[in-house]
Each structure stands twice: as structure tokens, then as C-alpha cells.
Design a protein around this motif. Structure first.
Motif, short mmCIF file in Angstrom:
data_model
loop_
_atom_site.label_atom_id
_atom_site.label_comp_id
_atom_site.label_asym_id
_atom_site.label_seq_id
_atom_site.Cartn_x
_atom_site.Cartn_y
_atom_site.Cartn_z
N CYS A 196 -2.90 -1.29 -3.95
CA CYS A 196 -3.44 -2.40 -3.15
C CYS A 196 -4.50 -3.20 -3.90
CB CYS A 196 -4.04 -1.85 -1.86
SG CYS A 196 -5.47 -0.80 -2.19
N MET A 219 0.84 -1.20 0.00
CA MET A 219 0.00 0.00 0.00
C MET A 219 0.87 1.25 0.00
SD MET A 219 -3.05 -0.89 2.64
CE MET A 219 -4.21 -2.21 2.25
N VAL A 220 0.26 2.36 -0.39
CA VAL A 220 0.96 3.64 -0.25
C VAL A 220 0.13 4.58 0.62
CG1 VAL A 220 2.07 5.58 -1.41
CG2 VAL A 220 1.99 3.36 -2.54
N ASP A 221 -1.02 5.01 0.10
CA ASP A 221 -1.82 6.00 0.83
C ASP A 221 -2.80 5.34 1.80
OD1 ASP A 221 -2.97 5.12 -1.70
OD2 ASP A 221 -4.71 6.26 -1.05
N GLY A 222 -3.38 4.21 1.40
CA GLY A 222 -4.38 3.58 2.26
C GLY A 222 -5.73 4.28 2.23
N CYS A 232 -7.50 -1.42 0.64
CA CYS A 232 -7.50 -0.40 1.68
C CYS A 232 -8.87 0.21 1.92
CB CYS A 232 -6.47 0.69 1.39
SG CYS A 232 -6.90 1.78 0.02
N GLY A 265 -7.48 4.78 -0.96
CA GLY A 265 -8.19 4.53 -2.22
C GLY A 265 -7.73 5.41 -3.37
N MET A 266 -6.56 5.97 -3.26
CA MET A 266 -6.13 6.96 -4.23
C MET A 266 -5.09 6.44 -5.21
SD MET A 266 -3.39 9.22 -4.43
CE MET A 266 -2.80 9.86 -2.88
N CYS A 267 -4.39 5.34 -4.87
CA CYS A 267 -3.26 4.96 -5.73
C CYS A 267 -3.46 3.65 -6.48
CB CYS A 267 -1.97 4.91 -4.92
SG CYS A 267 -1.81 3.46 -3.88
N GLY A 268 -4.27 2.74 -5.94
CA GLY A 268 -4.48 1.47 -6.64
C GLY A 268 -3.37 0.46 -6.43
N PHE A 273 -10.00 -2.57 -4.09
CA PHE A 273 -8.86 -1.98 -3.40
C PHE A 273 -8.91 -2.43 -1.94
CE2 PHE A 273 -8.24 2.04 -6.26
CZ PHE A 273 -7.96 1.21 -7.34
#
Ligand SMILES: Cc1cc2nc3c(=O)[nH]c(=O)nc-3n(C[C@H](O)[C@H](O)[C@H](O)COP(=O)(O)OP(=O)(O)OC[C@H]3O[C@@H](n4cnc5c(N)ncnc54)[C@H](O)[C@@H]3O)c2cc1C
Ligand SMILES: Cc1cc2nc3c(=O)[nH]c(=O)nc-3n(C[C@H](O)[C@H](O)[C@H](O)COP(=O)(O)OP(=O)(O)OC[C@H]3O[C@@H](n4cnc5c(N)ncnc54)[C@H](O)[C@@H]3O)c2cc1C
Ligand code: SF4
Ligand code: SF4
Ligand code: FES
Lengths: 451, 276
Positions: free
Chosen positions: B224, B214-217, B236, B219-222, B234
Motif C-alpha cells: 500500500c 493492500m494485503v495485510d493492512g 494502511c 504495515g507488514m507488506c508495503g 503506508f
């Protein structure tokens, strides 16, 4: 005798040949002399159409006149009436479609370079440490703002000036929204974003980071236990849209948001000094041709791969990206493949990208030798708020529905703006987000009976 | 800044943090996680909330030192502060009286199972816990599990404590012998996959906790993304709990290797700095 035509002043740029070696800002901005010359081109029209082209209606004519008499402080104050982020908008607004498109001078020659002038004023204010010095008289009302992107911050600005006590809740560890995690340093230095945000906190706005609203507090709790009188939702539309082709979950495929976040927010370009890797290979295809795609391609280029391609299903003229950035991308060596769609991303034996099958013009198939695919096909509404706020009305795609004039949602006292609300016929831009934030602020003040 | 109020070392590579974060502690539910960002330079690391106490205002996380970031975290002591912690994130586990529920925890996965177990017991579920470790020296929280489980089965790979073997062995036996209404399995991906395969023939609803990178957690980066019955989810925001019979584990296992090359580079740099 005909008046001598002064040419539109260009700003100095970093030379294209060396740009890919660093993240330094590409456009240097005007010197004072250039700014004054450019300001002198303005006709000071009786009917300044430029203003109608600006979504927040900056008094463009007025501030340009102040530049030409070197009163930069007043120029700054003039802009501040309408826009709290001159250094940002001057850099990222698609001026060619907004203020400069409407400029009267543009009919006969090139329009006044309004963006660069605005940036000059904002940057001069920063260098001189001028701040917004509005006197604030507290009125005993409290507002919660969800999301610290341009919409939320613009809303916070107008509310705090009206004496409302404002808390901004931001999900990430840094404020700014797309300005911080999306738009890269070489186009918008983060130091500028944080300094402009600093202006707001000086006025008394509190920014609480690491707060994912919907999870840590619901909107109902904000209005209830936490006794906020009004709420503004400015959560943006950050949910990346997928490619929908075979191979899109392979290793080596990622969304532009993931790529840009790793680089910008997490400083992945400085890995391993910073802990977050970026994970791109040597031959990179970026799918799409909007601002996000162009930013991704130019960012990728600066990580020194062999090739960066933009694969776009339409033509150059149809790209919604800022014109200047398209031009920069070409200068820097991004290779554009027009009228081309991705058919399938090909895998090697271990689940990594080993190429891409494409179709040009709907018929000719070809193989593109890439090991990394970054997709920038647009984003959708993030569902967290809608899922945790049952009474909030959203459309089928998850965008929040509002009353056009006040931007109030289906819940009394709860307003929304920016990318999470959709305005038909408008581009999603920083300044559009800010203008809706301001409109909502007016709606909120009316709702609170203080306007 | 957030204060670490207590640390506990379970083994040379596993440890616990209690972090002062009253708002997270108040909102947290079983199955949710936090993202920890220790300092300016570090990664954002997702970690399951292993316990939470609204009264003392703390959340507990149990961590396995697997690479650079988690090894760095092992050096923190009570009283130290971390820069950011965001949460609670993800959807909470569904807690209902399901009837007889088997809870399977493997290795570090034992920690996130615990708050789910406790909540299910408070809903009057009949709870059977199976917790597995490589060896007795890595075991933790036996007492906590016994307190909320009607039956507790402990397995170790090397037989140094409890039954020798893998968690799937007692799981297989139990679902053959009795009516089991639900299985919840958390641990390494291969273990969760194996548990889902064990329950699939009997069609017993099996929930696993997806742990993609994960990166942001938010729902913004995909990063996950997980394939669930052919659909993209996703973890997260739609998870981390997922239907184990629908998860594409093979894809998830491959996706966990996305940054292997860089993880090694990070560790090498860490070693080099240490020896300086
Ligand atoms: C890469 C990229 C380049 C762009 N370039 C340009 C450009 O050059 N010019 C231009 O005009 N526009 C550009 N845009 C578009 C522009 O950035 C957006 O339209 C604008 O930022 C929208 O503002 P916003 O405030 O609505 O949302 P955002 O900027 O998306 O901010 C939303 C904020 O809300 C936070 N948030 C989300 N959910 C929650 C929650 N539940 N609780 C708390 N916080 C939450 C997010 O973390 C984020 O910080 C670009 C966009 C991208 C992605
Ligand atoms: C929702 C969620 C909850 C989690 N809960 C916990 C927890 O409670 N306790 C805990 O110790 N860990 C947990 N993890 C895993 C933890 O986030 C990773 O172990 C950590 O990010 C590794 O960072 P590192 O730099 O130390 O190791 P890295 O160097 O990044 O990786 C070391 C090794 O760990 C593997 N790895 C990397 N990322 C993950 C991941 N997301 N999940 C599993 N393995 C990974 C790598 O493949 C590699 O083999 C969770 C992950 C998720 C997504
Ligand atoms: S805010 Fe944007 S549109 Fe308005 S004047 Fe400035 S650059 Fe032009
Ligand atoms: S329309 Fe153009 S020339 Fe006229 S006032 Fe505005 S900027 Fe100046
Ligand atoms: S971690 Fe970025 S979308 Fe889930």
C-alpha cells in the motif's frame, strides 16, 4: 584399538532437480534407525556444552540419551520442559551457530545433528498424537498477549502452565507470525505450525485472530476495561525496509514480506483457485541474502520463472542465512551475484520494471535483465503499538525498551519480547524470540507475585 | 465467523452490507476501514467503514462490484457468515471544527464521506456536500447527506438528476465564491486528483483517501505504499487520509494496475465456473 568413527547421519532430501516443481518439504528428516545411530554418536559429556549453545537451554544430552534407548515419549517430555515447538526449531534454528556450534564432538569431527534429532522427536510426538499434559491450576490472573509469533506463543505457554488465563490477540486471520506468513511450506509445513499451536489451545490458551491491538483495543484498554493483569507485546518487526533507489515504487517491485505473504498466507501459488495473485514475472532479482531473501528466491523458483537471481552487496561468507538453506538454494539453481549493489531500477513506458542497473565491487556497472524485483533488506519495528500507547518508551527506531532481566517495559505490568525488542549482539531468530517470551513470562509471574 | 445482518442493493453493481462485529463497531472512527476475508479461498479486501453503531454492534460497508472478489460478495444474503473481518484499520480522519468544509464524494466514495460529514457536523462545522454519480440510478444516501449538510449539491454525469457535470465544477465555483477552510474528497483516484488540482492554487487544505492495493493492512507488506511529498508512506497505517496536494497520484494510478492481468484471469475463471 581406536573406536570406529560413525559418520554424522544425513537426512534424505528431495532431489534438487525436481524440487522447483512443488512446495513439498525438502528435508525428509530422520528415519528411526538414522535417529538412533545419530543419537549413538553423542558422547554424553560430563559438561554438555551443547546446552549452553541453545537459547532456551534444552536438556539436549538428556533427550538424545532417551532417543538412543528408544524412549521417544520421555524425550518429547524432556524437550517440552524448555521448548514447546521441537518440530519447528528442529527445522529452522541456525544450529550451526547455536547448539551444534557448541557441541563437544564438533571439535574433533562433525557435531551431533541436534536439530534433526529434535525434529525427529517432535515429529514422532505428532504422529503418535502425544500432547503436553500439564495439569493446570487456575490462579485467577489474566494475561493478554499481543502477537502470535514465536515470542507471544512461548510466553503464553509458560503463563498458561502457571495457571494464568491467557488470551492471544493476533492481527492476521491466522496465528503463527513469521512461521505462518513468512517461512515457506517447503521448509516448514504449515500443518506442523498449526499442530504445534494446537498444543497450546488444548492447554486452554485462547487465540483471537483479526485483532489489531492499538486499533481495536489499546493497551490501556486491555489493562483497564478489559481487566487484564499483565500484557505481553510480541508484535515482531515486520515493517519492510525500502531500497531507497530510483524506481523502487515501480510495478514489479515488491517487498519480500508482500511476496511471501501472498504465497504462504494467501496461497497465491494456487491462483486463481485461491483469489490472491502473486504477480511475478519471468526474471526475478531478490535483493539481500538473509533468510528472508533465500526463502523468497526459493519460493520464486517454485513459481517456474526463467531466472532467479540473488543480488547481495557482500560475499557468501557474510550471509546471515542458515547455511543449509544457502546450500539448498544453490542446488536448486538460484543464481548468486555477489558484491553487487543496486543503483537504479529501470522502468518501461508504462511504469513496469524493465531491468536493473547494478554496480559490482563499487566500480563496474552492469545491467541485469529482470522484470521483477523483490527486496529483502530487513524489517523495522511496526509503529502501530508505539503510536497508540503514548506512555510506552521506544528507541529512535521504534523498538520497545525493556528492563533486561524481567523484560518489563516503561509501563508497569506491560512486558515485551521477540523482534520488537532489540538485544544487541543477537540474531533475530525463532528460538531467540521464544527465549525472550519465556523470560518475560517469568517476569510477569514475578510481577503477579506468583513466582 | 461474522454474520451479515442486512444487505441492500443500491444498483446492479453497488450494494451495502451490515456486519455484526461489536468490537469493531465500538472502536471505529470516521475514515477507518476494515479488511474482509470472506472464506478460506478468497482475497483480503479493504473496505471503508461507511457507518458504525456501537449499540447494535454492527458496521456498514458499501461495495462496488469491480472484480472477482467484490462480485462474489454481491451474492451474500442477510444471515450468511463471513470468515474474517479485521478492523478498524488506519488512522481516523481528523475531526475538528475547521470552519466551512466542503465534502466531495464521487460514486462509491460517497459512502466513506458520510461518517466524516456526520462527525464534522457534530463538531459544528459548516458543511457543504457535493456528491456525484454517473447517473441517477446509481445514487444512494441523498437523505443522509441532506440531514448533516448545510448545503447539498448533487451532480450526475448524464444530467439525469441534480446538476449535469463533474464534482469539480461546483467545487471550483464554491471555492471562488466563498472562504473555504478545508476540502475532503473521496472517490476514484482521477476524481481526487482533479479536486486537489482545483484547490491547489488557493492553497485550501485538501484531504483525500488513498486506496492502493493492500494485503495485510497492518504495515507488514508495503503493498500500500504511497509517495507523499517524496516520502514513502503506508496507506494502511499512515493513512488512508492523506494531504491531496502532496500525494503522487500518477504513481498511485499506475500502482493500481499492478495486478490487472490477474484480475482478468480471476474473472474469466469465475465466468467459466458460472457457465458450468
Ligand atoms: C522469511 C523469514 C524467514 C526466517 N527464517 C528464519 C529461520 O530459518 N530461522 C530462524 O530462527 N529465524 C528465522 N526468521 C526470523 C524469525 O522468524 C523471527 O525472528 C521471529 O519470527 C520473531 O518472532 P516474534 O514472535 O517476535 O515476531 P513475529 O513472528 O513477527 O510475530 C509477530 C506477530 O504479531 C502480530 N502483530 C503485529 N502487530 C500486531 C498488533 N498490533 N496486534 C496484534 N498482533 C500484531 C503479527 O501479525 C505477527 O503474527 C525468519 C524471518 C523471516 C521473515
Ligand atoms: C483503504 C481502502 C478502502 C476502500 N474502500 C472501499 C469501499 O468502501 N468500497 C469499495 O467498493 N471499494 C473500496 N476499496 C477498493 C476495494 O478494496 C477494491 O475495489 C477491491 O479490492 C477490488 O477487488 P476485486 O477482486 O473485486 O476486484 P479486482 O479484480 O481486484 O479489481 C477490479 C478493478 O478494481 C481496481 N482495484 C483493485 N484494487 C483496488 C483498490 N484497492 N482500490 C480501488 N480500485 C481497486 C482494479 O484496478 C481493477 O480495475 C477500498 C480500498 C482501500 C485500499
Ligand atoms: S531449540 Fe534450536 S538451538 Fe536449541 S537445541 Fe533445538 S535446534 Fe538447537
Ligand atoms: S556436547 Fe555434543 S556430544 Fe556432548 S552431550 Fe552435547 S550433543 Fe552430546
Ligand atoms: S497493506 Fe500491507 S503494509 Fe499496508
Amino acid at each position: 584399538m581406536p573406536k570406529k568413527v560413525i559418520k554424522r547421519q544425513a537426512s534424505a532430501h528431495l532431489p534438487p532437480e525436481t524440487r522447483h516443481t512443488n512446495f513439498t518439504e525438502v528435508v525428509c528428516g530422520y528415519t528411526e534407525a538414522e535417529a538412533i545411530t545419530e543419537a549413538g554418536r553423542c558422547l554424553q559429556c560430563k559438561e554438555p556444552l551443547c546446552i549452553t549453545g541453545c537459547p532456551v537451554r534444552i536438556n539436549i544430552k538428556g533427550f538424545i540419551n532417551l532417543i538412543s534407548i528408544s524412549d521417544y515419549k520421555k524425550a518429547y517430555e524432556t524437550i517440552s520442559e524448555a521448548n514447546l515447538f521441537p518440530s519447528i526449531c528442529g527445522r529452522v534454528c541456525p544450529q550451526e551457530r547455536q547448539c551444534e556450534a557448541a557441541c563437544v564432538l564438533g571439535k574433533k569431527q562433525e557435531p551431533v545433528s541436534i536439530g534433526l534429532l529434535e525434529r525427529f522427536v517432535g515429529d514422532t510426538a505428532r504422529q503418535n498424537d502425544w500432547h503436553d499434559t500439564h495439569e493446570i491450576k487456575p490462579i485467577g490472573k489474566r494475561a493478554a498477549i499481543i502477537g502470535s509469533g514465536p515470542a507471544g506463543l512461548a510466553c503464553a505457554y509458560d503463563l498458561v502452565k502457571a495457571g494464568v488465563s491467557v488470551v492471544v490477540f493476533e492481527a492476521l486471520h491466522l496465528p503463527g507470525g513469521v512461521l505462518t506468513y513468512g517461512i515457506p511450506e517447503f521448509r516448514l509445513p504449515k500443518e506442523i505450525v498449526f499442530r504445534e499451536i494446537d498444543n497450546l489451545t488444548r492447554l486452554g490458551v485462547t487465540i483471537e485472530t483479526n485483532m489489531v491491538i492499538g486499533r481495536i483495543h489499546t493497551i490501556e484498554e486491555l489493562m483497564g476495561q478489559l481487566s487484564f493483569d499483565v500484557v505481553f507485546i510480541g508484535t515482531g518487526a515486520g515493517y519492510p525496509m525500502g531500497l531507497g533507489v530510483k524506481g523502487e515504487s515501480l510495478n514489479g517491485v515488491m517487498s519480500a514480506n508482500e511476496f511471501l505473504t501472498r504465497v504462504n498466507l494467501m496461497h497465491g501459488y494456487d491462483f486463481p483457485r485461491y483469489g490472491t495473485p502473486v504477480g511475478i514475472g519471468k526474471n526475478i532479482a531478490v535483493i539481500g541474502c538473509g533468510n528472508t531473501a533465500i526463502d523468497s528466491a526459493r519460493t520464486a523458483l517454485r513459481l517456474r520463472p526463467d531466472n532467479v537471481y540473488i543480488v547481495y552487496r557482500k560475499r557468501l561468507e557474510e550471509s546471515p542465512a542458515r547455511k543449509e538453506e544457502l546450500h539448498h538454494a544453490m542446488e536448486e539453481g538460484v543464481q548468486f551475484i555477489w558484491l553487487t549493489e543496486v543503483k537504479e531500477i529501470i522502468s518501461d513506458n508504462e511504469g513496469w520494471v524493465s531491468g536493473m542497473d547494478c554496480i559490482r565491487g563499487g566500480e563496474t556497472g552492469f545491467f541485469l535483465d529482470v522484470d521483477t524485483v523483490i527486496y529483502a533488506l530487513g524489517t523495522l519495528a511496526n509503529p502501530i503499538i508505539a503510536r497508540t500507547t503514548p506512555k510506552l518508551k521506544v528507541d529512535r527506531a521504534g523498538y520497545i525498551e525493556t528492563v533486561a532481566e524481567t523484560l518489563m517495559t516503561s509501563i508497569p505490568g506491560v512486558f515485551a519480547g521477540g523482534d520488537i525488542t532489540k538485544t544487541p549482539g543477537t540474531f533475530t531468530t525463532v528460538i531467540h524470540a521464544m527465549s525472550t517470551g519465556r523470560r518475560a513470562a517469568r517476569g510477569m509471574l514475578k510481577y503477579l507475585n506468583v513466582l | 465467523m461474522f454474520e451479515i445482518t442486512r444487505t441492500e442493493q443500491f444498483s446492479p453493481s453497488t450494494f451495502l452490507w451490515e456486519v455484526r462485529a461489536p468490537e469493531i463497531a465500538r472502536a471505529a472512527r470516521p475514515g477507518q476501514f476494515v479488511i474482509v476475508h470472506c472464506d478460506e479461498m478468497s482475497e483480503r479486501i479493504p473496505l471503508t467503514i461507511a457507518d458504525f453503531d456501537a449499540v447494535s454492534g454492527t458496521v456498514t460497508i458499501v461495495i462496488q462490484a469491480a472484480g472477482k472478489s467484490t462480485l462474489d460478495m454481491m451474492a451474500y444474503k442477510a444471515g450468511d457468515r463471513i470468515l474474517d473481518i479485521a478492523g478498524p484499520l488506519g488512522e481516523a480522519s481528523v475531526i475538528e471544527n475547521f470552519g466551512t468544509t466542503v465534502l466531495v464524494g464521487g460514486g462509491l466514495g460517497v459512502a466513506p464521506v458520510y461518517p466524516i460529514l456526520r462527525a464534522l457536523k457534530l463538531k459544528c462545522c459548516r458543511t457543504i456536500s457535493i456528491i456525484g454519480f454517473r447517473s441517477m440510478s446509481l445514487m444512494f444516501w441523498e437523505g443522509r447527506f441532506r440531514e448533516y449538510s448545510d448545503e447539498t449539491i448533487i451532480v450526475t454525469d448524464d444530467g439525469s438528476y441534480g446538476q449535469q457535470g463533474l464534482v469539480t465544477q461546483p467545487l471550483k465555483r464554491i471555492i471562488m465564491e466563498r472562504q473555504i477552510d478545508r476540502v475532503i474528497a473521496i472517490g476514484p483516484l482521477v476524481m481526487m486528483k482533479a479536486c486537489a488540482e482545483v484547490t491547489r492554487p488557493l492553497n485550501i487544505k485538501t484531504i483525500i483517501s488513498a486506496n492502493p492495493i493492500m494485503v495485510d493492512g497492518t504495515g507488514m507488506c508495503g503493498s500500500c505504499r504511497v509517495s507523499i511529498g517524496g516520502e514513502v508512506k503506508f496507506a494502511c497505517i499512515d493513512g488512508p487520509d492523506m494531504d491531496g496536494h502532496l500525494v503522487n497520484f500518477d504513481e498511485l494510478i499506475i500502482r493500481q494496475k499492478r495486478f490487472h492481468k490477474y484480475e482478468k484471469q480471476s474473472l474469466d475463471l469465475r465466468d467459466a465456473q458460472k457457465s458450468n
